[in-house]
Design an enzyme around this catalytic site. Structure first.
Site, PDB file in Angstrom:
ATOM      1  N   SER A  37       6.502 -14.907   7.701  1.00 34.39           N
ATOM      2  CA  SER A  37       5.206 -14.844   7.013  1.00 34.39           C
ATOM      3  C   SER A  37       5.357 -14.326   5.588  1.00 34.39           C
ATOM      4  O   SER A  37       6.143 -13.414   5.321  1.00 34.39           O
ATOM      5  CB  SER A  37       4.255 -13.926   7.776  1.00 34.39           C
TER       6      SER A  37
ATOM      7  N   ASP B  85      -5.213 -16.659   3.220  1.00 36.94           N
ATOM      8  CA  ASP B  85      -4.296 -15.592   3.632  1.00 36.94           C
ATOM      9  C   ASP B  85      -3.258 -15.386   2.530  1.00 36.94           C
ATOM     10  O   ASP B  85      -2.107 -15.795   2.641  1.00 36.94           O
ATOM     11  CB  ASP B  85      -3.628 -15.962   4.955  1.00 36.94           C
TER      12      ASP B  85
ATOM     13  N   HIS C  59      -2.004 -11.035   5.655  1.00 31.82           N
ATOM     14  CA  HIS C  59      -1.807 -10.369   6.943  1.00 31.82           C
ATOM     15  C   HIS C  59      -0.529  -9.538   6.984  1.00 31.82           C
ATOM     16  O   HIS C  59      -0.281  -8.837   7.960  1.00 31.82           O
ATOM     17  CB  HIS C  59      -1.848 -11.386   8.098  1.00 31.82           C
TER      18      HIS C  59
END
Length: 258
Positions: free
Chosen positions: A206, A112, A67
């Site tokens: 992230s 992810d 992402h």
């Protein structure tokens, strides 16, 4: 009256101290300058806005979260303070991007992950070196280390100049299923955090690493909103469960899972 004023001032000081301490521990304390030679800073090469963290696993390869992907990206290696450039800092661009299921627009739970091949290999230096991939699955109950340039405030994005590090605990997967009921009974996800709500990865962390026993075991995936809530650990993509795919991509023997 004087006593009341003194007590009131003490309460104000205690509240002020508690607020500052809370803000500092969401992303942890400043990392030691020598402990994150593998940490990569990803930026949007058009806007120059900070995007995510990443992990150098080979002179030519970086792992981050799917992402975090943008059409135009630039990667910086050997960085500590965002405002200060080390002599050995290196800039690279993606030559290739690999995803688990490149023909599927939706990312499944635990998938992810993005593997980036750099346009040119980096050289090991004082502030740059790859992190070891895991040799065994992580052990529930382990104390692991998370790091990144993510927000140090749980309510609004306040990005630090230097990366923050925090020690958090690895929990049984069922703990996170209680927090995120939509996740399946089994997935390639790790559950880690601080059940007292003092330490946590947060926005813009992230893609950064979860390190257990000095090995790269997880990628910062998602967590509660706001970050660092009691009894609400965060989710990390499990590197060991993707090890075969990672090594196959690097060897040129695979592209996507079916």
């Amino acid at each position: 009256m004087v006593l009341i004023r003194v007590l009131a001032n003490l309460v104000i000081l205690q509240l002020s101290y508690a607020q500052k301490s809370s803000e500092l521990v969401i992303g942890g304390d400043e990392c030691n300058i020598n402990e994150h030679r593998f940490l990569v800073a990803l930026y949007d090469s058009t806007t120059r806005n900070f995007l995510c963290g990443g992990v150098l696993i080979h002179p030519e390869w970086v792992i981050t979260a799917k992402h975090c992907n943008k059409k135009s990206m630039v990667l910086y290696l050997g960085k500590h303070k965002q405002s200060v450039k080390f002599d050995d800092e290196q800039e690279r661009f993606p030559k290739e991007k690999h995803f688990i299921r490149c023909n599927k627009p939706r990312t499944r739970w635990g998938e992810d992950i993005m593997l980036i091949r750099l346009n040119k290999p980096v050289n090991n230096s004082e502030h740059i070196a790859p992190l070891s991939l895991p040799s065994n699955p992580p052990i529930v109950g382990s104390v692991c280390r998370v790091m990144g340039w993510g927000s140090i405030n749980k309510y609004i994005d306040v990005l630090p100049d230097e990366p923050r590090c925090a020690n958090i605990n690895l929990y049984n997967y069922t703990v996170c299923r209680g927090v995120f009921p939509r996740i399946p009974k089994k997935s390639k996800i790790l559950c880690a955090g601080d059940l007292q709500g003092r330490l946590d990865s947060c926005h813009c962390d992230s893609g950064g690493p979860l390190i257990c026993s000095e090995e790269f075991h997880g990628i910062v995936y998602r967590g509660p909103n706001p970050c660092a809530q009691p009894d609400k650990p965060a989710l990390y993509t499990n590197i060991f469960d993707h090890l075969h795919w990672i090594l196959s991509i690097m060897a040129g023997n695979a592209t996507c899972y079916p």
